[in-house]
Scaffold this motif. Structure first.
Motif, PDB file in Angstrom:
ATOM      1  N   GLU A 386      33.511  59.465  33.473  1.00 58.19           N
ATOM      2  CA  GLU A 386      34.401  60.116  34.228  1.00 58.19           C
ATOM      3  C   GLU A 386      35.710  59.759  33.613  1.00 58.19           C
ATOM      4  OE1 GLU A 386      34.066  60.795  38.231  1.00 58.19           O
ATOM      5  OE2 GLU A 386      31.756  61.265  38.190  1.00 58.19           O
ATOM      6  N   PRO A 387      36.822  60.812  33.786  1.00 63.05           N
ATOM      7  CA  PRO A 387      38.090  60.467  33.453  1.00 63.05           C
ATOM      8  C   PRO A 387      38.665  59.243  34.532  1.00 63.05           C
ATOM      9  CG  PRO A 387      38.040  62.764  33.757  1.00 63.05           C
ATOM     10  CD  PRO A 387      36.429  62.140  34.389  1.00 63.05           C
ATOM     11  N   ARG A 388      39.513  58.450  33.742  1.00 60.00           N
ATOM     12  CA  ARG A 388      40.053  57.439  34.695  1.00 60.00           C
ATOM     13  C   ARG A 388      41.152  57.935  35.661  1.00 60.00           C
ATOM     14  NH1 ARG A 388      40.221  51.651  31.682  1.00 60.00           N
ATOM     15  NH2 ARG A 388      38.418  52.096  29.907  1.00 60.00           N
ATOM     16  N   ASP A 389      41.285  57.023  36.773  1.00 62.22           N
ATOM     17  CA  ASP A 389      42.654  57.512  37.659  1.00 62.22           C
ATOM     18  C   ASP A 389      43.162  56.389  37.816  1.00 62.22           C
ATOM     19  OD1 ASP A 389      40.934  55.931  39.300  1.00 62.22           O
ATOM     20  OD2 ASP A 389      40.251  57.520  40.746  1.00 62.22           O
ATOM     21  N   GLU A 390      44.065  56.222  38.841  1.00 62.99           N
ATOM     22  CA  GLU A 390      45.056  55.302  38.956  1.00 62.99           C
ATOM     23  C   GLU A 390      44.366  53.779  39.376  1.00 62.99           C
ATOM     24  OE1 GLU A 390      45.150  57.464  43.007  1.00 62.99           O
ATOM     25  OE2 GLU A 390      44.648  58.002  40.899  1.00 62.99           O
ATOM     26  N   TYR A 391      43.240  54.020  39.813  1.00 61.14           N
ATOM     27  CA  TYR A 391      42.333  52.535  40.032  1.00 61.14           C
ATOM     28  C   TYR A 391      41.680  51.897  38.968  1.00 61.14           C
ATOM     29  CZ  TYR A 391      43.060  52.463  45.152  1.00 61.14           C
ATOM     30  OH  TYR A 391      43.795  52.421  46.326  1.00 61.14           O
ATOM     31  N   SER A 392      41.585  52.912  37.642  1.00 59.40           N
ATOM     32  CA  SER A 392      40.937  52.230  36.536  1.00 59.40           C
ATOM     33  C   SER A 392      41.531  52.366  35.187  1.00 59.40           C
ATOM     34  CB  SER A 392      39.652  53.055  36.637  1.00 59.40           C
ATOM     35  OG  SER A 392      39.711  54.426  36.537  1.00 59.40           O
ATOM     36  N   ASP A 393      42.770  53.028  35.382  1.00 60.11           N
ATOM     37  CA  ASP A 393      43.505  53.465  34.229  1.00 60.11           C
ATOM     38  C   ASP A 393      44.040  52.334  33.358  1.00 60.11           C
ATOM     39  OD1 ASP A 393      45.322  52.318  35.913  1.00 60.11           O
ATOM     40  OD2 ASP A 393      47.000  53.992  35.780  1.00 60.11           O
ATOM     41  N   LYS A 394      44.137  51.092  33.729  1.00 56.32           N
ATOM     42  CA  LYS A 394      44.367  49.972  32.970  1.00 56.32           C
ATOM     43  C   LYS A 394      43.035  48.773  33.395  1.00 56.32           C
ATOM     44  CE  LYS A 394      49.381  49.922  33.667  1.00 56.32           C
ATOM     45  NZ  LYS A 394      49.354  51.248  34.384  1.00 56.32           N
ATOM     46  N   ALA A 395      41.877  49.432  33.578  1.00 54.95           N
ATOM     47  CA  ALA A 395      40.653  48.452  33.841  1.00 54.95           C
ATOM     48  C   ALA A 395      40.189  48.103  32.398  1.00 54.95           C
ATOM     49  CB  ALA A 395      39.750  49.041  34.746  1.00 54.95           C
ATOM     50  N   ASP A 396      39.929  46.779  32.646  1.00 59.43           N
ATOM     51  CA  ASP A 396      38.892  46.219  31.557  1.00 59.43           C
ATOM     52  C   ASP A 396      37.554  46.429  31.751  1.00 59.43           C
ATOM     53  OD1 ASP A 396      37.666  44.807  29.456  1.00 59.43           O
ATOM     54  OD2 ASP A 396      38.833  42.984  29.597  1.00 59.43           O
ATOM     55  N   LEU A 397      36.913  47.348  31.407  1.00 60.06           N
ATOM     56  CA  LEU A 397      35.525  47.759  31.702  1.00 60.06           C
ATOM     57  C   LEU A 397      34.567  46.829  31.305  1.00 60.06           C
ATOM     58  CD1 LEU A 397      35.719  51.925  31.253  1.00 60.06           C
ATOM     59  CD2 LEU A 397      36.199  50.303  33.388  1.00 60.06           C
ATOM     60  N   SER A 398      34.878  46.051  30.573  1.00 60.55           N
ATOM     61  CA  SER A 398      33.932  44.696  30.108  1.00 60.55           C
ATOM     62  C   SER A 398      33.774  44.104  31.128  1.00 60.55           C
ATOM     63  CB  SER A 398      34.463  44.212  28.756  1.00 60.55           C
ATOM     64  OG  SER A 398      35.521  43.562  28.803  1.00 60.55           O
ATOM     65  N   ARG A 399      34.560  43.669  31.941  1.00 63.68           N
ATOM     66  CA  ARG A 399      34.615  42.831  32.973  1.00 63.68           C
ATOM     67  C   ARG A 399      33.806  43.195  34.322  1.00 63.68           C
ATOM     68  NH1 ARG A 399      39.952  39.470  33.910  1.00 63.68           N
ATOM     69  NH2 ARG A 399      38.366  37.989  34.769  1.00 63.68           N
ATOM     70  N   ILE A 400      33.531  44.469  34.271  1.00 66.75           N
ATOM     71  CA  ILE A 400      32.747  45.058  35.344  1.00 66.75           C
ATOM     72  C   ILE A 400      31.463  44.489  35.701  1.00 66.75           C
ATOM     73  CG2 ILE A 400      31.217  47.077  36.182  1.00 66.75           C
ATOM     74  CD1 ILE A 400      33.206  49.024  34.952  1.00 66.75           C
ATOM     75  N   PRO A 401      30.402  43.809  34.850  1.00 65.89           N
ATOM     76  CA  PRO A 401      29.198  43.301  35.137  1.00 65.89           C
ATOM     77  C   PRO A 401      29.491  41.980  36.051  1.00 65.89           C
ATOM     78  CG  PRO A 401      29.212  43.810  32.796  1.00 65.89           C
ATOM     79  CD  PRO A 401      30.404  44.240  33.251  1.00 65.89           C
ATOM     80  N   ASP A 402      30.597  41.185  35.773  1.00 65.97           N
ATOM     81  CA  ASP A 402      30.842  40.169  36.562  1.00 65.97           C
ATOM     82  C   ASP A 402      31.475  40.425  37.954  1.00 65.97           C
ATOM     83  OD1 ASP A 402      31.277  37.112  37.071  1.00 65.97           O
ATOM     84  OD2 ASP A 402      33.339  37.905  36.987  1.00 65.97           O
ATOM     85  N   TYR A 403      32.339  41.316  37.920  1.00 63.55           N
ATOM     86  CA  TYR A 403      32.922  41.756  39.348  1.00 63.55           C
ATOM     87  C   TYR A 403      31.904  42.238  40.201  1.00 63.55           C
ATOM     88  CZ  TYR A 403      36.250  43.571  42.620  1.00 63.55           C
ATOM     89  OH  TYR A 403      36.799  43.983  43.983  1.00 63.55           O
ATOM     90  N   LEU A 404      31.037  43.196  39.483  1.00 61.56           N
ATOM     91  CA  LEU A 404      30.223  44.012  40.123  1.00 61.56           C
ATOM     92  C   LEU A 404      28.945  42.930  40.840  1.00 61.56           C
ATOM     93  CD1 LEU A 404      28.928  46.741  41.248  1.00 61.56           C
ATOM     94  CD2 LEU A 404      27.762  46.952  39.010  1.00 61.56           C
ATOM     95  N   GLY A 405      28.530  42.435  39.979  1.00 65.81           N
ATOM     96  CA  GLY A 405      27.454  41.152  40.249  1.00 65.81           C
ATOM     97  C   GLY A 405      27.817  40.360  41.506  1.00 65.81           C
ATOM     98  N   ARG A 406      29.187  39.832  41.359  1.00 67.45           N
ATOM     99  CA  ARG A 406      29.717  38.872  42.506  1.00 67.45           C
ATOM    100  C   ARG A 406      29.644  39.807  43.781  1.00 67.45           C
ATOM    101  NH1 ARG A 406      33.481  34.615  41.799  1.00 67.45           N
ATOM    102  NH2 ARG A 406      33.420  33.912  39.372  1.00 67.45           N
ATOM    103  N   THR A 407      30.129  40.959  43.675  1.00 70.73           N
ATOM    104  CA  THR A 407      30.201  42.064  44.825  1.00 70.73           C
ATOM    105  C   THR A 407      28.874  42.210  45.512  1.00 70.73           C
ATOM    106  OG1 THR A 407      32.187  42.834  43.996  1.00 70.73           O
ATOM    107  CG2 THR A 407      31.112  43.991  45.912  1.00 70.73           C
ATOM    108  N   LEU A 408      28.068  42.724  44.783  1.00 69.34           N
ATOM    109  CA  LEU A 408      26.703  43.175  45.190  1.00 69.34           C
ATOM    110  C   LEU A 408      25.876  41.854  45.810  1.00 69.34           C
ATOM    111  CD1 LEU A 408      25.534  45.608  42.487  1.00 69.34           C
ATOM    112  CD2 LEU A 408      26.491  46.247  44.725  1.00 69.34           C
ATOM    113  N   ALA A 409      26.062  40.864  45.080  1.00 71.85           N
ATOM    114  CA  ALA A 409      25.381  39.588  45.615  1.00 71.85           C
ATOM    115  C   ALA A 409      25.648  39.224  46.961  1.00 71.85           C
ATOM    116  CB  ALA A 409      25.545  38.386  44.708  1.00 71.85           C
ATOM    117  N   ALA A 410      27.076  39.372  47.386  1.00 67.37           N
ATOM    118  CA  ALA A 410      27.807  38.870  48.610  1.00 67.37           C
ATOM    119  C   ALA A 410      27.283  39.965  49.692  1.00 67.37           C
ATOM    120  CB  ALA A 410      29.241  38.818  48.443  1.00 67.37           C
ATOM    121  N   LEU A 411      27.197  41.356  49.181  1.00 70.55           N
ATOM    122  CA  LEU A 411      26.918  42.324  50.031  1.00 70.55           C
ATOM    123  C   LEU A 411      25.446  42.143  50.660  1.00 70.55           C
ATOM    124  CD1 LEU A 411      28.900  45.517  48.716  1.00 70.55           C
ATOM    125  CD2 LEU A 411      29.385  43.919  50.744  1.00 70.55           C
ATOM    126  N   ARG A 412      24.802  41.635  49.637  1.00 70.60           N
ATOM    127  CA  ARG A 412      23.063  41.598  49.977  1.00 70.60           C
ATOM    128  C   ARG A 412      22.850  40.292  50.969  1.00 70.60           C
ATOM    129  NH1 ARG A 412      20.495  39.057  45.022  1.00 70.60           N
ATOM    130  NH2 ARG A 412      21.809  37.275  45.699  1.00 70.60           N
TER     131      ARG A 412
END
Length: 547
Positions: A386-412
């Motif tokens: 999808e098109p980027r918005d102001e929350y992802s316009d400068k995001a380094d998408l290669s870092r998603i796995p680390d950030y997402l993994g930490r977040t989901l593990a904590a929520l679990r």
């Protein structure tokens, strides 16, 4: 005294707790346990058999309408209501419909030791647990001297005033990593652009200690946590220090792995802020938070608001107990906080809890992840095409796995999110295309309320802090946590109904020679996210009054 036997309401409620506290299958939420309310998590959980006599009680929920879950109460074994105070309460509009909410209450008086208690929502039991004889925030063992091993500071737990007034050399050595050319270039730049670190005007030596104290684990049961304590002591030939009424500073660490040096190791950069604060007469502490220090084997409560707040306020109690026991003194109520990255989140999450016991004067945040739901949602959608918005316009998408993994593990681990890493990540550690496709198609909407519960910039929590100044730093080019997070948090604090002394965006000096030099010397992916930190610390130390 033996614990009381389970009452009839305890036995009958156990079947309810299986669904209310255990989570659902796949992406489904737990069953509704009260009219219009679905419990996501409640603490203390039913597994707690010797809880605190002064527990912090939290309910996380979803509901069809706002206010539908306000009837949340603590009851004794006869089902009589125990008087409580609301510590924190917030609700979020769910973009998929209804609301998500979190409410923390505390008993107004100490509970009866070795006794069963229950939690009810709209008249129905959602947890039963037993009280032991421990208090939150109690010291656990000796508060021991901690040798500092950072930069040029090696092997001593007492740092002289002269060394505090030369913190710039310590910072240079840490940045240069033994490279004399880098040190020669950086030192004059740091002295020029960080004047308060270069000359903090310390009037005291600093004593560095390691504290162990009682707080809560994921279930709300007692556990021992650790943290760093730094406080002023007389310099050579100086007068004694009276700790009565001394102002307090809390430092909150950034995101770190369980294995990295905790603040309580004496090898973490948070000790530098403590030395600057203690040199100016302040009592300073930094909690390791669960998953670091003494609890390095435990899962971290990464960006989990309620638990982070509990760990922080419990360490404040432990620090106050230490000064009362050892120095026969009561530290003052004036409080200032500083935190970068995750530490910015931790500071804001702790405010409602700390405000009940202290007078908050200053809060300094750097590159904080205050709007977790929109940040993660935008990045996942961008990764899905999808098109980027102001929350992802400068995001380094290669870092998603680390950030997402930490977040989901904590929520679990802390909010009962049903999460299997194999359905999210492939063998190479990358996010599975199927997961991204399902997320984009709205098939994973059960994740949304869990993220909302920790999105501090969009909840309904009211901040009544008439003396608090907020200084909020964020690099506009941050590729991990978009600056829109801080813009939204500033806007939240300025909305009608909030009462704070001031809210300002801190100056990260993005066009300064120092920033350009640091970017030239380092190619770290994390640098755009952390490059504001020296300016944030310098601003904070400069705003600490000498006392």
């Amino acid at each position: 005294m033996r614990p009381s036997p389970p009452s009839l309401f305890t036995v009958l409620s156990l079947s309810v707790l299986v669904t209310a506290c255990g989570g659902g299958k796949g992406d489904k939420s737990p069953d509704i346990v009260a009219p219009a309310c679905t419990v996501l998590r409640v603490t203390p959980e039913a597994s707690v058999t010797a809880g605190f006599i002064d527990p912090s009680v939290t309910l996380d929920y979803t509901a069809a309408t706002a206010g539908a879950c306000d009837d949340f109460k603590l009851v004794d074994k006869t089902q009589a209501t125990v008087p409580t105070t609301v510590v924190a309460s917030s609700e979020w509009a769910n973009p998929n419909g209804g609301v998500a909410g979190s409410r923390t209450i505390e008993p107004r008086q100490t509970l009866q030791p070795d006794t069963a208690y229950g939690l009810q929502l709209n008249g129905k039991a959602v947890s039963v647990f037993s009280i032991g004889q421990q208090r939150r925030g109690a010291l656990d063992g000796e508060v021991a001297d901690l040798p500092v091993e950072f930069g040029g500071l090696t092997g001593s737990s007492r740092i002289a005033r002269s060394q505090i007034n030369d913190l710039i050399s310590v910072l240079v050595e840490d940045y240069a990593r033994g490279n004399p050319v880098t040190a020669a270039v950086l030192k004059p730049l740091l002295r020029h652009e960080l004047p308060h670190i270069a000359s903090p005007n310390a009037a005291f030596d600093a004593q560095v200690k390691r504290v162990r104290y009682r707080s809560i684990d994921a279930s709300g049961a007692p556990i021992t946590l650790s943290g760093l304590l730094v406080y002023p002591v007389p310099s050579a030939g100086g007068p004694p220090v009276d700790y009565n009424g001394r102002p307090v500073v809390i430092g909150q660490r950034g995101a770190e792995s369980n294995e990295s040096d905790a603040p309580s190791s004496g090898r973490n950069a948070m000790v530098l802020i403590g030395l600057g604060a203690a040199g100016k007469g302040h009592i300073y502490f930094t909690p390791d938070l669960i998953g670091k220090g003494d609890t390095a084997a435990s899962p971290q409560a990464f960006l989990i608001a309620a638990d982070t707040a509990a760990h922080t306020v419990d360490m404040l109690s432990a620090v106050n107990e230490y000064f009362m026991q050892v120095h026969r003194a009561q530290p003052g109520k004036d409080l200032r906080m500083i935190g970068p990255s995750q530490g910015a989140f931790s500071a804001m999450a702790s405010i409602p809890h700390l405000a009940r016991q202290t007078t908050i004067r200053l809060v300094s945040t750097g590159d904080g992840p205050f709007e977790i739901r929109r940040t993660l949602d935008s990045s996942l959608r961008a990764a899905a095409g999808e098109p980027r918005d102001e929350y992802s316009d400068k995001a380094d998408l290669s870092r998603i796995p680390d950030y997402l993994g930490r977040t989901l593990a904590a929520l679990r681990d802390y909010q009962h999110l049903s999460y299997d890493p194999k359905t999210v990540f492939g063998a190479d550690g990358q996010v599975l295309p199927a997961f991204l496709a399902d997320y984009r198609a709205g098939k994973l909407s059960g994740l949304t309320p869990h993220l909302l519960l920790n999105s501090l910039a969009s909840g309904s929590q009211r901040y009544d802090l008439p003396l608090a100044e907020f200084r909020m730093f964020h690099n506009s080019k941050d590729s991990l946590i978009p600056a829109r997070n801080t813009e939204d948090m500033i806007a939240r604090l300025k909305t009608e109904g909030q009462r704070v002394a001031s809210v300002e965006r801190g100056d990260c000096r993005e066009d300064s020679l120092l920033v350009k030099t640091l970017l030239e010397f380092s190619h770290s992916k994390s640098l755009p996210h952390t490059i504001c930190l020296p300016f944030q610390i310098d601003d904070f130390i400069g705003r600490l009054p000498s006392s």
